[in-house]
Design a protein around this motif. Sequence first.
Motif, PDB file in Angstrom:
ATOM      1  N   MET A 159       0.824  -1.196   0.000  1.00 46.74           N
ATOM      2  CA  MET A 159       0.000   0.000   0.000  1.00 46.74           C
ATOM      3  C   MET A 159       0.869   1.261   0.000  1.00 46.74           C
ATOM      4  O   MET A 159       0.604   2.193  -0.719  1.00 46.74           O
ATOM      5  N   SER A 160       1.907   1.236   0.823  1.00 43.90           N
ATOM      6  CA  SER A 160       2.789   2.392   0.907  1.00 43.90           C
ATOM      7  C   SER A 160       3.529   2.622  -0.416  1.00 43.90           C
ATOM      8  O   SER A 160       3.801   3.766  -0.776  1.00 43.90           O
ATOM      9  N   LYS A 161       3.833   1.537  -1.117  1.00 49.12           N
ATOM     10  CA  LYS A 161       4.539   1.660  -2.395  1.00 49.12           C
ATOM     11  C   LYS A 161       3.694   2.431  -3.414  1.00 49.12           C
ATOM     12  O   LYS A 161       4.209   3.255  -4.168  1.00 49.12           O
ATOM     13  N   PHE A 162       2.387   2.164  -3.412  1.00 49.15           N
ATOM     14  CA  PHE A 162       1.476   2.869  -4.323  1.00 49.15           C
ATOM     15  C   PHE A 162       1.502   4.370  -4.049  1.00 49.15           C
ATOM     16  O   PHE A 162       1.607   5.180  -4.967  1.00 49.15           O
ATOM     17  N   PHE A 163       1.417   4.740  -2.763  1.00 48.04           N
ATOM     18  CA  PHE A 163       1.409   6.155  -2.415  1.00 48.04           C
ATOM     19  C   PHE A 163       2.758   6.807  -2.683  1.00 48.04           C
ATOM     20  O   PHE A 163       2.824   7.993  -3.012  1.00 48.04           O
ATOM     21  N   LYS A 164       3.831   6.044  -2.555  1.00 48.69           N
ATOM     22  CA  LYS A 164       5.154   6.582  -2.867  1.00 48.69           C
ATOM     23  C   LYS A 164       5.263   6.879  -4.366  1.00 48.69           C
ATOM     24  O   LYS A 164       5.799   7.916  -4.766  1.00 48.69           O
ATOM     25  N   ILE A 165       4.743   5.979  -5.184  1.00 47.09           N
ATOM     26  CA  ILE A 165       4.741   6.206  -6.636  1.00 47.09           C
ATOM     27  C   ILE A 165       3.883   7.415  -6.983  1.00 47.09           C
ATOM     28  O   ILE A 165       4.271   8.262  -7.793  1.00 47.09           O
ATOM     29  N   MET A 166       2.719   7.511  -6.339  1.00 44.33           N
ATOM     30  CA  MET A 166       1.848   8.666  -6.593  1.00 44.33           C
ATOM     31  C   MET A 166       2.521   9.964  -6.149  1.00 44.33           C
ATOM     32  O   MET A 166       2.352  11.006  -6.781  1.00 44.33           O
ATOM     33  N   HIS A 167       3.290   9.914  -5.065  1.00 46.13           N
ATOM     34  CA  HIS A 167       4.026  11.092  -4.600  1.00 46.13           C
ATOM     35  C   HIS A 167       5.043  11.527  -5.660  1.00 46.13           C
ATOM     36  O   HIS A 167       5.176  12.725  -5.942  1.00 46.13           O
ATOM     37  N   MET A 168       5.724  10.569  -6.249  1.00 45.98           N
ATOM     38  CA  MET A 168       6.694  10.891  -7.299  1.00 45.98           C
ATOM     39  C   MET A 168       6.009  11.471  -8.536  1.00 45.98           C
ATOM     40  O   MET A 168       6.517  12.412  -9.159  1.00 45.98           O
ATOM     41  N   VAL A 169       4.853  10.923  -8.886  1.00 48.31           N
ATOM     42  CA  VAL A 169       4.090  11.460 -10.020  1.00 48.31           C
ATOM     43  C   VAL A 169       3.656  12.895  -9.713  1.00 48.31           C
ATOM     44  O   VAL A 169       3.722  13.782 -10.576  1.00 48.31           O
ATOM     45  N   GLY A 170       3.224  13.146  -8.485  1.00 46.40           N
ATOM     46  CA  GLY A 170       2.844  14.497  -8.084  1.00 46.40           C
ATOM     47  C   GLY A 170       4.012  15.469  -8.163  1.00 46.40           C
ATOM     48  O   GLY A 170       3.863  16.601  -8.622  1.00 46.40           O
TER      49      GLY A 170
ATOM     50  N   LEU B 234       6.494  15.162 -10.156  1.00 49.72           N
ATOM     51  CA  LEU B 234       6.723  15.362 -11.582  1.00 49.72           C
ATOM     52  C   LEU B 234       5.756  16.413 -12.140  1.00 49.72           C
ATOM     53  O   LEU B 234       6.174  17.303 -12.893  1.00 49.72           O
ATOM     54  N   PHE B 235       4.483  16.330 -11.751  1.00 49.78           N
ATOM     55  CA  PHE B 235       3.497  17.308 -12.209  1.00 49.78           C
ATOM     56  C   PHE B 235       3.881  18.719 -11.764  1.00 49.78           C
ATOM     57  O   PHE B 235       3.822  19.664 -12.550  1.00 49.78           O
ATOM     58  N   VAL B 236       4.263  18.850 -10.492  1.00 49.53           N
ATOM     59  CA  VAL B 236       4.654  20.162  -9.978  1.00 49.53           C
ATOM     60  C   VAL B 236       5.895  20.663 -10.706  1.00 49.53           C
ATOM     61  O   VAL B 236       5.986  21.841 -11.072  1.00 49.53           O
ATOM     62  N   GLY B 237       6.837  19.790 -10.938  1.00 45.91           N
ATOM     63  CA  GLY B 237       8.053  20.180 -11.659  1.00 45.91           C
ATOM     64  C   GLY B 237       7.774  20.611 -13.088  1.00 45.91           C
ATOM     65  O   GLY B 237       8.331  21.611 -13.562  1.00 45.91           O
TER      66      GLY B 237
ATOM     67  N   GLY C  17      -1.538  22.272  -9.171  1.00 41.21           N
ATOM     68  CA  GLY C  17      -2.568  21.920  -8.189  1.00 41.21           C
ATOM     69  C   GLY C  17      -2.805  20.426  -8.108  1.00 41.21           C
ATOM     70  O   GLY C  17      -2.883  19.851  -7.013  1.00 41.21           O
ATOM     71  N   LEU C  18      -2.905  19.771  -9.247  1.00 45.38           N
ATOM     72  CA  LEU C  18      -3.105  18.328  -9.268  1.00 45.38           C
ATOM     73  C   LEU C  18      -1.895  17.605  -8.681  1.00 45.38           C
ATOM     74  O   LEU C  18      -2.036  16.612  -7.974  1.00 45.38           O
ATOM     75  N   GLY C  19      -0.716  18.126  -8.949  1.00 41.92           N
ATOM     76  CA  GLY C  19       0.494  17.541  -8.379  1.00 41.92           C
ATOM     77  C   GLY C  19       0.483  17.591  -6.860  1.00 41.92           C
ATOM     78  O   GLY C  19       0.802  16.602  -6.193  1.00 41.92           O
ATOM     79  N   PHE C  20       0.073  18.724  -6.291  1.00 41.46           N
ATOM     80  CA  PHE C  20       0.007  18.831  -4.835  1.00 41.46           C
ATOM     81  C   PHE C  20      -1.063  17.912  -4.254  1.00 41.46           C
ATOM     82  O   PHE C  20      -0.876  17.323  -3.193  1.00 41.46           O
ATOM     83  N   VAL C  21      -2.195  17.782  -4.946  1.00 40.27           N
ATOM     84  CA  VAL C  21      -3.259  16.894  -4.463  1.00 40.27           C
ATOM     85  C   VAL C  21      -2.804  15.436  -4.501  1.00 40.27           C
ATOM     86  O   VAL C  21      -3.076  14.661  -3.585  1.00 40.27           O
ATOM     87  N   ILE C  22      -2.088  15.059  -5.550  1.00 40.10           N
ATOM     88  CA  ILE C  22      -1.597  13.682  -5.659  1.00 40.10           C
ATOM     89  C   ILE C  22      -0.534  13.405  -4.597  1.00 40.10           C
ATOM     90  O   ILE C  22      -0.447  12.293  -4.067  1.00 40.10           O
TER      91      ILE C  22
END
Length: 75
Positions: A1-12, A14-17, A43-48
């Motif tokens: 479960m934590s791995k999924f959120f870690k991947i989503m954090h990285m995607v977020g 990336l969006f912010v960057g 905004g979507l990056g911060f939400v993710i």
Amino acid sequence: MSKFFKIMHMVGLLFVGVGAGLYLLTDVANEVSGMLTIASLIGLGFVIMAPYPVVLIFEWSQKQQLNSNEDDANK
């Protein structure tokens, strides 16, 4: 479960960057559609990114609780 959120954090991140890069390095921000795109990316990056620190806190508290229970059993 934590791995999924870690991947989503990285995607977020990336969006912010990408949003910050578009804002700082291009002239896209001078048009209304560009402003909308940049604001949406950031905004979507911060939400993710938001749920990952919460998951880390929950995992930390569970470890603390397990350690506390082990300490109580050893007394």
